[in-house]
Design a protein around this motif. Structure first.
Motif, PDB file in Angstrom:
ATOM      1  N   SER A  81     -25.798  95.585  79.009  1.00 46.09           N
ATOM      2  CA  SER A  81     -26.740  96.200  78.411  1.00 46.09           C
ATOM      3  C   SER A  81     -26.949  96.409  77.016  1.00 46.09           C
ATOM      4  O   SER A  81     -27.851  97.468  76.572  1.00 46.09           O
ATOM      5  N   GLU A  82     -26.299  97.582  77.740  1.00 42.20           N
ATOM      6  CA  GLU A  82     -27.127  98.771  77.250  1.00 42.20           C
ATOM      7  C   GLU A  82     -26.155  98.740  74.766  1.00 42.20           C
ATOM      8  O   GLU A  82     -25.415  97.721  74.427  1.00 42.20           O
ATOM      9  N   GLU A  83     -27.250  99.467  74.890  1.00 42.18           N
ATOM     10  CA  GLU A  83     -27.326  98.978  72.916  1.00 42.18           C
ATOM     11  C   GLU A  83     -26.167  98.868  72.235  1.00 42.18           C
ATOM     12  O   GLU A  83     -26.348  98.653  70.737  1.00 42.18           O
ATOM     13  N   ARG A  84     -25.675 100.190  72.934  1.00 43.86           N
ATOM     14  CA  ARG A  84     -24.156 100.458  71.899  1.00 43.86           C
ATOM     15  C   ARG A  84     -22.999  98.585  71.398  1.00 43.86           C
ATOM     16  O   ARG A  84     -22.778  98.827  70.589  1.00 43.86           O
ATOM     17  N   HIS A  85     -23.693  97.910  72.015  1.00 40.75           N
ATOM     18  CA  HIS A  85     -23.244  96.282  72.298  1.00 40.75           C
ATOM     19  C   HIS A  85     -23.486  95.828  71.526  1.00 40.75           C
ATOM     20  O   HIS A  85     -22.903  94.481  71.568  1.00 40.75           O
ATOM     21  N   SER A  86     -25.053  95.990  70.928  1.00 42.19           N
ATOM     22  CA  SER A  86     -26.001  94.883  70.245  1.00 42.19           C
ATOM     23  C   SER A  86     -24.719  94.332  69.159  1.00 42.19           C
ATOM     24  O   SER A  86     -24.628  95.231  68.127  1.00 42.19           O
ATOM     25  N   PRO A  87     -25.065  93.314  68.384  1.00 43.56           N
ATOM     26  CA  PRO A  87     -24.833  92.932  67.506  1.00 43.56           C
ATOM     27  C   PRO A  87     -25.070  93.585  66.480  1.00 43.56           C
ATOM     28  O   PRO A  87     -23.875  93.625  65.275  1.00 43.56           O
ATOM     29  N   GLU A  88     -25.748  94.239  66.523  1.00 46.85           N
ATOM     30  CA  GLU A  88     -26.309  95.232  64.759  1.00 46.85           C
ATOM     31  C   GLU A  88     -25.461  96.681  65.433  1.00 46.85           C
ATOM     32  O   GLU A  88     -25.179  97.023  64.170  1.00 46.85           O
ATOM     33  N   ASN A  89     -25.492  96.915  67.027  1.00 47.41           N
ATOM     34  CA  ASN A  89     -24.307  98.384  66.363  1.00 47.41           C
ATOM     35  C   ASN A  89     -23.114  97.864  66.072  1.00 47.41           C
ATOM     36  O   ASN A  89     -22.414  98.507  66.061  1.00 47.41           O
ATOM     37  N   THR A  90     -22.874  96.842  67.037  1.00 52.17           N
ATOM     38  CA  THR A  90     -21.023  96.439  66.608  1.00 52.17           C
ATOM     39  C   THR A  90     -20.842  95.727  64.878  1.00 52.17           C
ATOM     40  O   THR A  90     -19.142  95.671  64.887  1.00 52.17           O
ATOM     41  N   GLU A  91     -21.587  95.632  63.982  1.00 53.27           N
ATOM     42  CA  GLU A  91     -21.281  94.701  63.028  1.00 53.27           C
ATOM     43  C   GLU A  91     -20.431  95.985  61.713  1.00 53.27           C
ATOM     44  O   GLU A  91     -19.409  94.588  61.616  1.00 53.27           O
ATOM     45  N   SER A  92     -20.665  97.022  62.232  1.00 55.16           N
ATOM     46  CA  SER A  92     -19.793  97.592  61.678  1.00 55.16           C
ATOM     47  C   SER A  92     -18.314  97.328  61.636  1.00 55.16           C
ATOM     48  O   SER A  92     -17.296  97.524  60.866  1.00 55.16           O
ATOM     49  N   VAL A  93     -18.377  97.287  63.259  1.00 55.38           N
ATOM     50  CA  VAL A  93     -17.014  97.293  63.384  1.00 55.38           C
ATOM     51  C   VAL A  93     -16.036  96.211  63.596  1.00 55.38           C
ATOM     52  O   VAL A  93     -15.157  95.228  62.721  1.00 55.38           O
ATOM     53  N   THR A  94     -17.225  94.643  63.671  1.00 54.89           N
ATOM     54  CA  THR A  94     -16.690  93.759  63.854  1.00 54.89           C
ATOM     55  C   THR A  94     -15.976  92.295  62.620  1.00 54.89           C
ATOM     56  O   THR A  94     -15.601  91.366  62.296  1.00 54.89           O
ATOM     57  N   GLY A  95     -17.433  93.333  61.208  1.00 59.90           N
ATOM     58  CA  GLY A  95     -17.581  92.777  60.245  1.00 59.90           C
ATOM     59  C   GLY A  95     -18.298  91.396  60.385  1.00 59.90           C
ATOM     60  O   GLY A  95     -19.135  90.058  59.395  1.00 59.90           O
ATOM     61  N   ILE A  96     -18.466  90.810  61.580  1.00 54.19           N
ATOM     62  CA  ILE A  96     -19.811  89.311  61.797  1.00 54.19           C
ATOM     63  C   ILE A  96     -21.230  90.231  62.183  1.00 54.19           C
ATOM     64  O   ILE A  96     -21.437  91.203  62.547  1.00 54.19           O
ATOM     65  N   PRO A  97     -21.801  88.874  60.779  1.00 56.09           N
ATOM     66  CA  PRO A  97     -23.431  89.386  60.689  1.00 56.09           C
ATOM     67  C   PRO A  97     -24.480  88.885  62.004  1.00 56.09           C
ATOM     68  O   PRO A  97     -23.942  88.467  62.615  1.00 56.09           O
ATOM     69  N   ALA A  98     -25.186  90.323  62.318  1.00 55.48           N
ATOM     70  CA  ALA A  98     -25.367  90.113  63.711  1.00 55.48           C
ATOM     71  C   ALA A  98     -26.524  88.847  63.886  1.00 55.48           C
ATOM     72  O   ALA A  98     -25.900  88.523  64.609  1.00 55.48           O
ATOM     73  N   ASP A  99     -27.227  88.603  63.234  1.00 58.28           N
ATOM     74  CA  ASP A  99     -27.657  87.352  62.998  1.00 58.28           C
ATOM     75  C   ASP A  99     -26.976  86.174  63.329  1.00 58.28           C
ATOM     76  O   ASP A  99     -26.704  85.013  64.128  1.00 58.28           O
TER      77      ASP A  99
END
Ligand code: SF4
Ligand code: SF4
Ligand code: SF4
Ligand code: FES
Length: 955
Positions: free
Chosen positions: A500-518
């Motif tokens: 649940s930690e915010e650091r795992h949110s799609p928005e926060n991981t987008e720069s790592v994964t390259g996957i758009p959060a939406d």
């Protein structure tokens, strides 16, 4: 009701599943069938034959030929029985004068436009048109053959394996429907109308230039000789057949090997094959010629040094030479100085014997398997979370899935028959999510479109799967009831607060994964809210430094959403080679005896010691990478390698080759002088899958029988050679047939207790666990509980791989497979499959190509911190910028010269999927390639010389 299914019989239309039964009268015989069954099939089930041409039981009825016309009391005309559903109380007449006349008239029209060369036609004796003509009693053709006809239509011989002779086509469209319904490729159409209608491949192209993937479903469906195997045209109709299992991928398709004497004429996918239901891909159906290729080595060979020519010797001499060398090494360097590698291509029984040889005769646990380099994280990750090291479902289960997530797998290329089944379900409306850096075919193919293609960056898998779980938990999409009832609470609570930690949110991981959060949020919602959601994954998950974490992340996701323990859901590793599952089950790993029983467990060891009559080491032995390191350190000197080509398949080729060179005795057992054998001192000729009895276990845990269809070319099956080597080492093994080996396996492996050859004969195949708790096997795992009691959520912290793009190496290289080739290519490169892929190429995005002045077809130098190689460029918009891709099917392309020895933290599975590289335009092969070619030429001349010596041709 049909009590016995005859796999040799064509029931005309597919079986229907319905709880409602209907009873009808056909020619006065009372027949009961499930509602929805066609009259044609109902008749066939009652052994009443209605002639048919356009119908066959793996395709939906089409109703075009009308040969199957019948009369039904109270109905007008003569309806086609293939398209008429059986109804309660129906009275059907299948034969009378009127129907006979009608059928003869139809056949007369067909035959008036058909060459009358039956006696010389390759289908003679196996032609449905011929059969039906006989059945209806056609005696004359009144229209003559002089009118407009298709008799001069040109043949298409472009496919290496089958020919298309349109002069024989009756336009029944079975081929077109097979390509659509069974294979899902949609390569064929019926062009034109009426008399002008004809079958066309692609845009009316030669087959080889069309989208055809050469699966052969159309050839199998064709009732005439229009589409026909070239092997049958050349050699005539087979005269007997044996059912066996494909030795290529982990789907485990069963085939009828159709034979003339001891020669395979064709492989026909077996209708009763429980993984493939009569379908196959180009490899299993057509690419069997390697088994009798002139490169096969059928005589044992020895030499003292790899700088010497080979010498052909008798089996006795080779085995005694090997035993003396290996024992000599142990005397000099210690018991731990030798070991062995089992093969995921060999049978369960052979693999079991090799690890037994190592543990009992070598006296150590230095056994490992090629599964180390592909699916070892699956074993670790699934055992930790679900309690069993295997996938949870049958392949057929996908037909109940409402959403399917494919992660790091390319089923249409690497597991094609499963790929076809999956596409069928997607055409029925299931949703698809693809997580892959590259646009695989599944992303967009005819009538299939993915909802979300998540183009993640290589190396970011765990960040991605954590983000998926984060969305599910923070949006309240978890299955609370399942979690409460089926999962360990403490582990869940810890995982829940972690994820649940915010650091795992799609928005926060987008720069790592390259996957758009939406996009990621959309995908997570589809997966979590589908009634049944299934995950299928491949080596794009496991072959990473965080492979085991990713497997656990996948299992966490399935547990959190309750997608475990029923049809249509689950966690499904798509195993690469035919027997990867089996080689792991059989105790190939250094820390586990068969059945994943730890060597440190005294009770387990005691059971094995009692049966094997030896004392077993309680310390885990060396893994493959440790063997290489120890070889370079000088403490590991002897290796028995059965059926694996480590010199080509393992990463960081320079390192592997240096390790192999430092061995004092390398024993290779294989059917060809593979890349590893070029570093060997003993070559023991292997037997192909056609030459032995045994079993393979596919990705569904399905144990399938492998049956000997021809005598072993070298005179021995692989299991016999291991027994003799063991004897030469002073440890006797006594088995006269692989069934006895399986009996021993069953006696020592709790998940195999009730498996034996009689049961396999009776049931066709068995999915383990098969024991007192599950006497008929276990198609779906974890129905009520897990082997560890409750499902275990594992914390999966994302740790970036050390392998990152830099200024020096700005691109990320990822690797994969292609449909027509298999693994190191040793088999498929020796078949006509070369027509599709005769070299490995580097795929790169147009922007990356343009930045480097690289055009399609240019030679490109690829350099990493491990090494350099050169391949041709293929500029492709399948790639995302910054990511390049290649295959590793050809030894000279040296894909693994470039890959590094980074590996999974838990299992040492190599990180093939992420290598930082630079690509530049070049004009000549790399230094490694030049050395490779010199060495290869030298070793081939050593082989030639050894063979000449033996036959006295030296001159
Ligand atoms: S071989 Fe397979 S893919 Fe090719 S046309 Fe036939 S059914 Fe279609
Ligand atoms: S090629 Fe064969 S299956 Fe296809 S339409 Fe012609 S006869 Fe029928
Ligand atoms: S390679 Fe795989 S999909 Fe193809 S026929 Fe063999 S087992 Fe089936
Ligand atoms: S078999 Fe029924 S219409 Fe052709």
């Amino acid at each position: 009701m049909l009590e016995y299914f005859d796999p040799e019989k064509d029931y005309g239309t597919p079986a229907q599943i319905s709880e409602n039964l209907v009873t009808l009268q056909i020619d006065g015989v009372s027949v009961t069938v499930p509602e929805g069954t066609s009259v044609l099939r109902a008749a066939a089930e009652a052994d009443i034959n209605i002639p048919k041409l356009c119908a066959t039981d793996n395709l939906e009825a089409f109703g075009s030929c009308r040969i199957c016309a019948v009369e039904i009391e109270g109905r007008r005309g003569t309806p086609a029985s293939c398209t008429t559903p059986a109804e309660e109380g129906m009275q059907v007449t299948t034969q009378n004068d009127k129907l006979g006349r009608l059928r003869r008239n139809i056949m007369e029209l067909y035959i008036s436009d058909h060459p009358l060369d039956c006696l010389t036609c390759p289908a003679n004796g196996n032609c449905e048109l011929q059969d039906v003509t006989g059945e209806v009693g056609l005696r004359e053709v009144r229209y003559g053959f002089d009118g407009e006809n298709h008799l001069d239509a040109e043949k298409d011989e472009s496919n290496p394996y089958f020919s298309f002779d349109p002069s024989k086509c009756i336009v029944c469209s079975r081929c077109v429907r097979a390509c659509e319904e069974v294979q899902g490729t949609f390569a064929l159409t019926i062009d034109g109308r009426g008399f002008d209608s004809k079958v066309a491949a692609g845009q009316d192209q030669p087959f080889i230039d069309s989208d055809c993937v050469s699966c052969g479903a159309c050839v199998q469906a064709c009732p005439t000789s229009t589409l026909m195997e070239k092997s049958v045209i050349d050699k005539g109709q087979p005269e007997h057949s044996v059912v066996t299992t494909c030795a290529y991928c982990g789907v485990g398709c069963q085939f009828k090997a159709e034979m003339k004497g001891s020669e395979v004429i064709r492989m026909v996918p077996y209708k009763d094959g429980q993984a493939n239901h009569g379908h196959s891909c180009v490899k299993g159906r057509f690419a069997f010629g390697y088994a009798t290729h002139s490169d096969r080595i059928t005589k044992p060979m020895i030499r003292d040094s790899i700088d010497q020519p080979w010498q052909e010797v008798s089996w006795e001499e080779a085995l005694s030479f090997t035993a003396t060398k290996l024992r000599g090494i142990q005397d000099k360097y210690g018991r731990e100085s030798i070991g062995g590698i089992t093969s995921s291509r060999c049978t369960n029984e052979e693999t079991y014997l090799v690890q037994k040889l190592i543990r009992a005769a070598f006296g150590n646990n230095n056994t490992d398997t090629c599964a180390r380099v592909c699916h070892s994280p699956t074993g670790y990750g699934l055992k930790t979370t679900l309690g069993e090291s295997a996938g949870t479902q049958t392949f057929d289960s996908v037909m109940h899935a409402d959403a399917v997530m494919v992660i790091g797998a390319n089923p249409t290329d690497a597991h094609p028959v499963f790929g076809s089944l999956l596409k069928k379900r997607l055409r029925q409306g299931a949703k698809l999510i693809v997580a892959d850096p590259r646009r695989i075919d599944l992303v967009k193919s005819p009538h299939v479109e993915t909802q979300h293609h998540l183009k993640l960056r290589p190396g970011s898998n765990v960040a991605f799967i954590n983000a998926m779980a984060h969305v599910i938990i923070t949006e309240g999409l978890e299955d609370t009831a399942f979690i409460t009832e089926r999962c360990e609470d403490n582990a869940y609570q810890a995982w829940r607060s972690f994820i649940s930690e915010e650091r795992h949110s799609p928005e926060n991981t987008e720069s790592v994964t390259g996957i758009p959060a939406d996009e990621l949020r959309g995908a997570a919602r589809i997966y979590a809210t589908a009634k049944n959601a299934a995950i299928y994954y491949g080596l794009g998950v496991t072959e990473h430094s965080q492979g085991s974490s990713m497997v656990m992340g996948i299992a966490n996701l399935a547990l959190a959403t309750g997608n475990i323990g029923r049809e249509g859901v689950g966690v499904n590793p798509l195993r690469g080679q035919n027997n990867v599952q089996g080689s792991c089950d059989m105790g190939s790993f250094p820390h586990e005896l068969p059945g994943y029983q730890h060597v440190a467990d005294d009770e387990v060891r005691a059971r094995f010691e009692a049966v094997w009559g030896v004392t077993l080491d309680n310390e885990p032995g060396l893994r493959i990478p440790n063997m290489f390191d120890a070889a370079l350190d000088g403490t590991y000197k002897g290796l028995y390698c059965q059926g694996e080509d480590i010199a080509q398949s393992d990463p960081n080729t320079n390192h592997v080759q240096a390790a192999l060179r430092s061995l004092e005795c390398l024993v290779v057992q294989d059917i060809f002088l593979n890349e590893t054998a070029k570093f060997a001192h003993v070559f023991l000729p292997g037997s192909s899958f056609l030459e032995k009895d045994g079993t393979f276990t596919n990705a569904e845990r399905r144990i399938n029988r492998v049956r000997k269809v021809m005598p072993p070319l070298a005179g021995k099956q692989d299991w016999e050679v291991t027994i003799e080597l063991s004897k030469a080492l002073g440890y006797e093994m006594n088995y006269s047939h692989p069934s006895e080996i399986m009996d021993e396996i069953a006696s020592l492996t709790p998940t195999f207790t009730s498996v034996n050859y009689d049961r396999l004969e009776e049931m066709g195949s068995i999915q383990w666990p098969c024991n007192d708790d599950a006497p008929d096997g276990t198609p779906i795992m974890h129905l009520e509980s897990f082997p560890i009691g409750k499902g275990h959520f594992a914390i999966t912290e994302y740790v970036a791989t050390e392998e990152r793009s830099t200024r020096k190496y700005p691109l990320l290289l990822t690797t994969g497979r292609i449909l027509s080739q298999y693994n190191v290519g040793a088999q498929t490169r020796r078949t006509e499959n070369q027509a599709w892929h005769d070299e490995d190429v580097l795929e790169l995005h147009p922007q990356d190509a343009e930045d480097r002045g690289i055009n399609d077809g240019d030679w490109v130098g690829i350099a990493s911190r491990a090494g350099e190689t050169v391949m041709r460029a293929k500029v492709s918009d399948r790639m995302q910028p910054g990511v390049v891709y290649t295959t590793f099917h050809h030894p000279g392309s040296g894909a693994n010269v470039v890959t590094t020895d980074n590996s999974d933290w838990a299992t040492n599975c190599p990180e093939y999927k992420v290598t930082a590289v630079q690509a530049i335009k070049v004009n000549e092969p790399s230094g490694w390639q030049q050395r490779y070619h010199e060495f290869n030429d030298q070793q081939l001349s050593f082989l030639k010389e050894g063979r000449k010596k033996k036959t006295g041709m030296r001159g």
